[in-house]
Motif scaffolding. Sequence first.
Motif, PDB file in Angstrom:
ATOM      1  N   THR A  12       0.858  -1.155   0.115  1.00 35.84           N
ATOM      2  CA  THR A  12      -0.079   0.145   0.125  1.00 35.84           C
ATOM      3  C   THR A  12       0.897   1.298  -0.137  1.00 35.84           C
ATOM      4  N   SER A  13       2.138   1.356   0.361  1.00 33.67           N
ATOM      5  CA  SER A  13       3.044   2.326   0.596  1.00 33.67           C
ATOM      6  C   SER A  13       4.162   1.951   0.325  1.00 33.67           C
ATOM      7  N   SER A  14       5.257   2.980   0.274  1.00 38.65           N
ATOM      8  CA  SER A  14       6.606   2.959   0.462  1.00 38.65           C
ATOM      9  C   SER A  14       7.077   3.498   1.739  1.00 38.65           C
ATOM     10  N   ARG A  15       8.044   3.185   2.377  1.00 37.84           N
ATOM     11  CA  ARG A  15       8.278   3.825   3.405  1.00 37.84           C
ATOM     12  C   ARG A  15       9.961   3.748   3.716  1.00 37.84           C
ATOM     13  N   CYS A  16      10.557   4.605   4.230  1.00 35.29           N
ATOM     14  CA  CYS A  16      11.916   4.713   4.563  1.00 35.29           C
ATOM     15  C   CYS A  16      12.174   5.054   6.175  1.00 35.29           C
ATOM     16  N   GLY A 252      -0.190  -7.023   8.276  1.00 35.67           N
ATOM     17  CA  GLY A 252      -0.165  -5.652   7.542  1.00 35.67           C
ATOM     18  C   GLY A 252      -1.211  -5.845   6.679  1.00 35.67           C
ATOM     19  N   THR A 253      -1.040  -5.975   5.318  1.00 39.56           N
ATOM     20  CA  THR A 253      -2.252  -5.994   4.260  1.00 39.56           C
ATOM     21  C   THR A 253      -2.693  -7.427   4.579  1.00 39.56           C
ATOM     22  N   GLY A 254      -1.865  -8.594   4.501  1.00 43.29           N
ATOM     23  CA  GLY A 254      -2.137  -9.827   4.806  1.00 43.29           C
ATOM     24  C   GLY A 254      -1.568 -10.256   6.059  1.00 43.29           C
ATOM     25  N   THR A 296      -5.816  -9.467   5.695  1.00 43.63           N
ATOM     26  CA  THR A 296      -6.150  -9.249   7.254  1.00 43.63           C
ATOM     27  C   THR A 296      -6.607  -7.705   7.291  1.00 43.63           C
ATOM     28  N   GLY A 297      -5.372  -6.881   7.326  1.00 46.39           N
ATOM     29  CA  GLY A 297      -5.223  -5.209   7.357  1.00 46.39           C
ATOM     30  C   GLY A 297      -6.130  -4.790   6.038  1.00 46.39           C
ATOM     31  N   ALA A 298      -5.949  -5.647   4.975  1.00 46.47           N
ATOM     32  CA  ALA A 298      -6.602  -5.013   3.755  1.00 46.47           C
ATOM     33  C   ALA A 298      -8.260  -5.082   3.974  1.00 46.47           C
ATOM     34  N   LEU A 299      -8.644  -6.130   4.859  1.00 49.17           N
ATOM     35  CA  LEU A 299     -10.159  -5.941   5.158  1.00 49.17           C
ATOM     36  C   LEU A 299     -10.687  -4.712   5.918  1.00 49.17           C
ATOM     37  N   VAL A 300      -9.618  -4.309   6.818  1.00 51.47           N
ATOM     38  CA  VAL A 300     -10.016  -3.310   7.754  1.00 51.47           C
ATOM     39  C   VAL A 300      -9.885  -2.004   6.777  1.00 51.47           C
ATOM     40  N   GLN A 301      -8.902  -1.998   5.849  1.00 54.32           N
ATOM     41  CA  GLN A 301      -8.816  -0.972   5.006  1.00 54.32           C
ATOM     42  C   GLN A 301     -10.138  -0.867   3.921  1.00 54.32           C
ATOM     43  N   TRP A 302     -10.587  -1.935   3.453  1.00 58.49           N
ATOM     44  CA  TRP A 302     -11.781  -2.059   2.936  1.00 58.49           C
ATOM     45  C   TRP A 302     -12.945  -1.459   3.525  1.00 58.49           C
ATOM     46  N   ALA A 313      -8.045   3.606  10.248  1.00 61.54           N
ATOM     47  CA  ALA A 313      -8.205   1.999  10.501  1.00 61.54           C
ATOM     48  C   ALA A 313      -8.135   1.883  12.186  1.00 61.54           C
ATOM     49  N   ALA A 314      -7.659   2.490  12.829  1.00 62.23           N
ATOM     50  CA  ALA A 314      -7.584   2.429  14.144  1.00 62.23           C
ATOM     51  C   ALA A 314      -9.143   2.579  14.737  1.00 62.23           C
ATOM     52  N   GLU A 315      -9.733   3.155  14.341  1.00 69.53           N
ATOM     53  CA  GLU A 315     -11.198   3.465  14.812  1.00 69.53           C
ATOM     54  C   GLU A 315     -12.050   2.210  14.669  1.00 69.53           C
ATOM     55  N   ILE A 316     -11.421   1.156  13.998  1.00 67.76           N
ATOM     56  CA  ILE A 316     -12.332  -0.088  14.014  1.00 67.76           C
ATOM     57  C   ILE A 316     -12.089  -0.559  15.439  1.00 67.76           C
ATOM     58  N   GLU A 317     -11.400  -0.284  16.246  1.00 71.00           N
ATOM     59  CA  GLU A 317     -11.203  -0.671  17.652  1.00 71.00           C
ATOM     60  C   GLU A 317     -12.225  -0.196  18.499  1.00 71.00           C
ATOM     61  N   GLY A 398       1.404  -3.077  11.492  1.00 69.26           N
ATOM     62  CA  GLY A 398       0.469  -2.338  11.809  1.00 69.26           C
ATOM     63  C   GLY A 398      -0.700  -2.446  12.767  1.00 69.26           C
ATOM     64  N   MET A 399      -1.088  -3.844  12.688  1.00 69.77           N
ATOM     65  CA  MET A 399      -2.418  -4.301  13.181  1.00 69.77           C
ATOM     66  C   MET A 399      -2.079  -4.425  14.681  1.00 69.77           C
ATOM     67  N   THR A 400      -0.906  -4.644  15.024  1.00 70.49           N
ATOM     68  CA  THR A 400      -0.701  -5.153  16.552  1.00 70.49           C
ATOM     69  C   THR A 400      -0.971  -3.746  17.284  1.00 70.49           C
ATOM     70  N   ALA A 401      -1.142  -2.717  16.814  1.00 70.24           N
ATOM     71  CA  ALA A 401      -1.525  -1.557  17.611  1.00 70.24           C
ATOM     72  C   ALA A 401      -3.087  -1.728  18.192  1.00 70.24           C
ATOM     73  N   ASN A 402      -3.826  -2.829  17.666  1.00 67.74           N
ATOM     74  CA  ASN A 402      -5.068  -3.042  17.966  1.00 67.74           C
ATOM     75  C   ASN A 402      -5.214  -3.999  19.225  1.00 67.74           C
ATOM     76  N   ASN A 403      -5.460  -3.577  20.264  1.00 68.80           N
ATOM     77  CA  ASN A 403      -5.522  -4.178  21.585  1.00 68.80           C
ATOM     78  C   ASN A 403      -6.598  -5.341  21.572  1.00 68.80           C
TER      79      ASN A 403
HETATM   80  N1  LIG Z   1      -5.281  -0.109  14.760  1.00 71.81           N
HETATM   81  C1  LIG Z   1      -5.534  -0.719  13.621  1.00 71.81           C
HETATM   82  N2  LIG Z   1      -6.540  -1.693  13.625  1.00 71.81           N
HETATM   83  C2  LIG Z   1      -6.751  -2.579  12.720  1.00 71.81           C
HETATM   84  N3  LIG Z   1      -6.050  -2.637  11.566  1.00 71.81           N
HETATM   85  C3  LIG Z   1      -5.001  -1.698  11.495  1.00 71.81           C
HETATM   86  C4  LIG Z   1      -4.820  -0.844  12.580  1.00 71.81           C
HETATM   87  N4  LIG Z   1      -3.794   0.081  12.118  1.00 71.81           N
HETATM   88  C5  LIG Z   1      -3.397  -0.432  11.077  1.00 71.81           C
HETATM   89  N5  LIG Z   1      -4.147  -1.298  10.296  1.00 71.81           N
HETATM   90  C6  LIG Z   1      -4.032  -1.935   9.125  1.00 71.81           C
HETATM   91  O1  LIG Z   1      -2.790  -2.545   9.140  1.00 71.81           O
HETATM   92  C7  LIG Z   1      -2.479  -2.133   7.696  1.00 71.81           C
HETATM   93  C8  LIG Z   1      -1.018  -1.374   7.964  1.00 71.81           C
HETATM   94  O2  LIG Z   1      -0.061  -2.032   8.627  1.00 71.81           O
HETATM   95  P1  LIG Z   1       1.169  -1.887   8.166  1.00 71.81           P
HETATM   96  O3  LIG Z   1       1.743  -0.673   8.084  1.00 71.81           O
HETATM   97  O4  LIG Z   1       1.922  -2.818   8.846  1.00 71.81           O
HETATM   98  O5  LIG Z   1       0.949  -2.462   6.548  1.00 71.81           O
HETATM   99  P2  LIG Z   1       2.135  -2.360   5.490  1.00 71.81           P
HETATM  100  O6  LIG Z   1       3.465  -2.724   5.802  1.00 71.81           O
HETATM  101  O7  LIG Z   1       1.599  -0.905   4.993  1.00 71.81           O
HETATM  102  O8  LIG Z   1       1.348  -3.196   4.551  1.00 71.81           O
HETATM  103  P3  LIG Z   1       1.955  -3.530   3.044  1.00 71.81           P
HETATM  104  O9  LIG Z   1       3.374  -3.785   3.523  1.00 71.81           O
HETATM  105  O10 LIG Z   1       1.515  -4.695   2.716  1.00 71.81           O
HETATM  106  O11 LIG Z   1       1.638  -2.471   2.260  1.00 71.81           O
HETATM  107  C9  LIG Z   1      -3.526  -1.469   7.123  1.00 71.81           C
HETATM  108  O12 LIG Z   1      -4.061  -2.653   6.039  1.00 71.81           O
HETATM  109  C10 LIG Z   1      -4.647  -1.171   8.052  1.00 71.81           C
HETATM  110  O13 LIG Z   1      -5.639  -1.344   7.554  1.00 71.81           O
END
Ligand SMILES: Nc1ncnc2c1ncn2[C@@H]1O[C@H](COP(=O)(O)OP(=O)(O)OP(=O)(O)O)[C@@H](O)[C@H]1O
Lengths: 489, 251
Positions: A12-16, A252-254, A296-302, A313-317, A398-403
Motif C-alpha cells: 500500500t505504501s513505500s516507506r523509509c 499488515g495487508t495480509g 487481514t489489514g486489507a479488510l480493515v482498509q476495505w 483503521a484504528a477507529e475499528i477498535e 501495523g495491526m498490532t496497535a489494535n489491543n
Molecule cells: N489499529 C489498527 N487496527 C486494525 N487494523 C489496522 C490498525 N492500524 C493499521 N491497521 C491495518 O494494518 C495495515 C497497515 O499495517 P502495516 O503498516 O504494517 O502494513 P503495510 O506494511 O503498509 O502493508 P504492506 O507492506 O502490505 O503495504 C492496513 O491494512 C491497516 O488497515
Amino acid sequence: MSYIAAIDQGTTSSRCIVFDQSGGIVSVAQREHRQIFPKPGLVEHDATEIWTNVRAVVRDALAKASLTHADIAAFGITNQRETTVVWDRQTGEPVHNAIVWQDTRTDAVIKQLGDPDRFRERSGLPLATYFSGPKLRWLLDNVEGLRARAERGEVLFGTMDTWLIWNLTGRHVTDVTNASRTMLMNLETLDWDPELVSAMDVPLAMLPEIRSSSEVYGTYEGVPVASALGDQQAALFGQTCFAPGEGKCTYGTGAFLLLNTGDRPVRSQNGLLTTVGYQIGDEPAAYALEGAVAVTGALVQWFRDKVGLISSAAEIETLARTVDDNGGAYFVPAFSGLFAPHWRSDARGVIAGLTGYISRGHLARAVLEASAWQTKEVVDAMNADSGVDLTTLRVDGGMTANNLLMQFLSDVLDVPVVRPIVAETTCLGAAYAAGLAVGYWPSIEALKANWHKAAEWEPSMEPAARDKGYRKWKKAVERTVGWMDEDDD
Amino acid sequence: MPGPIQSIQRAAEVLKLLAHGGAHQLSVGEISRALDLAKPTVHGILRTLQEVGFVEQEVEGGKYRLGAALFQIGTSYLDGNELRAKALNWSDTLAMRAREAVRIGVMHGKHVLVVHHVFRPDNSRQALDTGALLPWHATALGKVLVAFGEWPDGELQRFTRHTLGADELSGQLDFVRDRDWAYDLHELVEGEASIAAPIRDKRGVVVGAVGISGPVERLCESPDQPPRLELVSYVREAARSVSRELGGLSW
Ligand SMILES: Nc1ncnc2c1ncn2[C@@H]1O[C@H](COP(=O)(O)OP(=O)(O)OP(=O)(O)O)[C@@H](O)[C@H]1O
Ligand SMILES: [Mg+2]
C-alpha cells in the motif's frame, strides 16, 4: 554517528526508516501509491510511481532527521513479494503496470498447468495465482511482442526488490527470498531451475541473477545498497528468529506466519509454503515454513474506504468495542480466493450468520476476528507439520496497535501473544541485514540483544467459547469455496 | 432549507482568527479590523462565545483567546486507539532510549486513561495496563493534561506524604505550562517517579501526554532531586515526534 536506512516498498505504501545502532527509530517517511483495480480480481501498481515515491521517502526521511547520504552506512531493501514487473532495459520504462501478488488473472494459466502439487518438490510452492512465475507468463502471453523482445534480451523481469536495485545501482539482481517466490527457483540449488523455467515457458535471458540477502549489490549516491529481503522474511529477520523453531506472524495487508526450519527445506503436508528465510553472504541459507493469509489489514482498509463506517483503521477498535461480541456474524475475506491452508482461487468472500440483530459494531468485530481465525488455521497447520505445538506467538506489523485484536488472537490461539519493541520489524530486518553486510553490526548475536518484549497478551477465553467460534468460522469458510464459475472473469 | 445564519458564520470567522493567532491574543479592535466588522458586532459575538466558554479573556476588558470548552470539544475527536496507532514507533523508541516503561494517557472524566503502554525493555514479566485509570494529580501524565486542559473537580486523594495538595499543584501547573513537561516524585508511590510531555495535534491543542515511569534511583540523580535532564529530553523528543505524526509540528 552513522545510521542505516531501510526502504520498505510495501503493497500500500513505500516507506523509509532510519535506524540507529540500538535499533531505535530516528525518522520515518511514508508515501502511499495508487491501487489500480481494472476489473474484479485484478490489482496493479504503477512501477514508475513507486520508484518516484521511493526516492521521495528516502529524501524525506533523511531531511526529517537532518541527515545527508554521508551519514548513512548502508541502505537495506525489503519489498512486497511476488509483485511482477517487466521493463525495457534501455529506457527503464515498464512495459505494463506491475501485477500485484493479490491479482487473480493467472487463474487460467494455473488451471492449464494442471496438478497443483506439480512444482512443490522443486519450488516448495503449490500452483497458485499468488506467485510471480505465472504472472510473468501472463505478461509474455498478453503484451504484444513481449516474448520476442524478451528472447532478444531487450526486456528485464523483476520483483520489486529487483526493480528498485536496478534503478538504484544499475544491477539486475534479486535475492534468494524473493526468488523463492517466483516458482522458478530450485530450493536446493538456490538457482533458476531449468525444468521450472521451461514448464512456465519464460526466457532465461530476462531473469535477474540470484544473490544472497545480505551483501553489497552496488551503491546509490555513494551509499552501499546492502540487503534485499521479501517483507515477510525481513520481519522474521527483524524479530531475530535465527534459530530453527523460532517464528513470527506479521499483520499488515495480509498476515504471514513464518517459522525458521534451519538449513533444510521442510515440505508441508498441510497447505503451508516452503520458502527461503534468508541468506547472509556466503553462509548457507536458512529455510522457513510459511502460512500466508492474503487479507487481514486489507479488510480493515476495505471497511474504511469502501464501506465508510470508520475514517481510520484504528477507529475499528473503537467501533468494535461498542458491542461485546460478534453477534453471530463471521466475515471470511476471500477477496483473492483463499490462501493458506486452503489454496482455493475459486473462493470469494462471505459474511455468514447475518440477522436483523447485527449492527455495525458486530461487523467491526467480525472484521477483526477474521484476522485471528485465519491465524488459527495456519497455526494449526504449522503445529501439524512441525509436530510441536506453538507456545507463544511473536507478532508485529501495523495491526498490532489494535489491543482488541491482539487479545482476541491470544484467546483463540490459547497462547500468549508477544509484540517486540519495534513493531516495524520489516524495516528493521532489512536494516539488520544491510548493517551486517557492511560491518555496522558485528554479528547476529549482537542483534538478538536488541530484541525486547514491548507488550504481552494472555489468553482468557473459555475453551467452549473458543471451540464454538472456530466451528462457526470453519462453516463460514466452507461457504466461500466454489463461488467462481467458468464464465466469471 | 433555510440559508446560512450570518451570526454563526461570523462567530466561526472570529474563532478561526483566534486559532491562527495561537498564543497571540487579539483585542476587539484587531478582530474588527481583520474581519472588516463593526466593533459592536464583534463585541456581541465575543460576549456570547465567552458565555459558552469558547473564548476567554486574561483579564476583564483585556484581549481574547480561544477558551477551554472549545478544546474539550476538539479533544474528543481524537480517538485513543488512533493516538496509540500514531504513537507506536515513537513510544517504542522512547522505551528503548530511556530503558523504562512508557505510557500514553488522555483525560477521561476526572482520571487519566492509559491508552498505550510499552513494557520496560528488560524482558521481565510485566502486565499490560492499557485501559487503566490513573489519578491525574499524582502522575506526570495527569499534570500535563490538566496544565493544558481543565482542572477536574473532585477530591485530591493523598497516596503518600509527598502527594501534592491543590495549592502546591496549581503552582506546579504554571511550571508545567512554562517548561512544557511535568514530573512526579514519590507522589503516587513512594520510591517511584514519572516524567511526561504533551502531545499536540495540528491545531496545537494538547490531545494526550506521553511519559516514562520507574524507580526514583533510576530516574533521578538523588531521591529528592527532579528527574535527570537526559531522560526529560528523551520524553520531550518522543512527544514532539508523535505531535509531528499528528500534524502538530512541522519537521
Ligand atoms: N489499529 C489498527 N487496527 C486494525 N487494523 C489496522 C490498525 N492500524 C493499521 N491497521 C491495518 O494494518 C495495515 C497497515 O499495517 P502495516 O503498516 O504494517 O502494513 P503495510 O506494511 O503498509 O502493508 P504492506 O507492506 O502490505 O503495504 C492496513 O491494512 C491497516 O488497515
Ligand atoms: Mg509491510
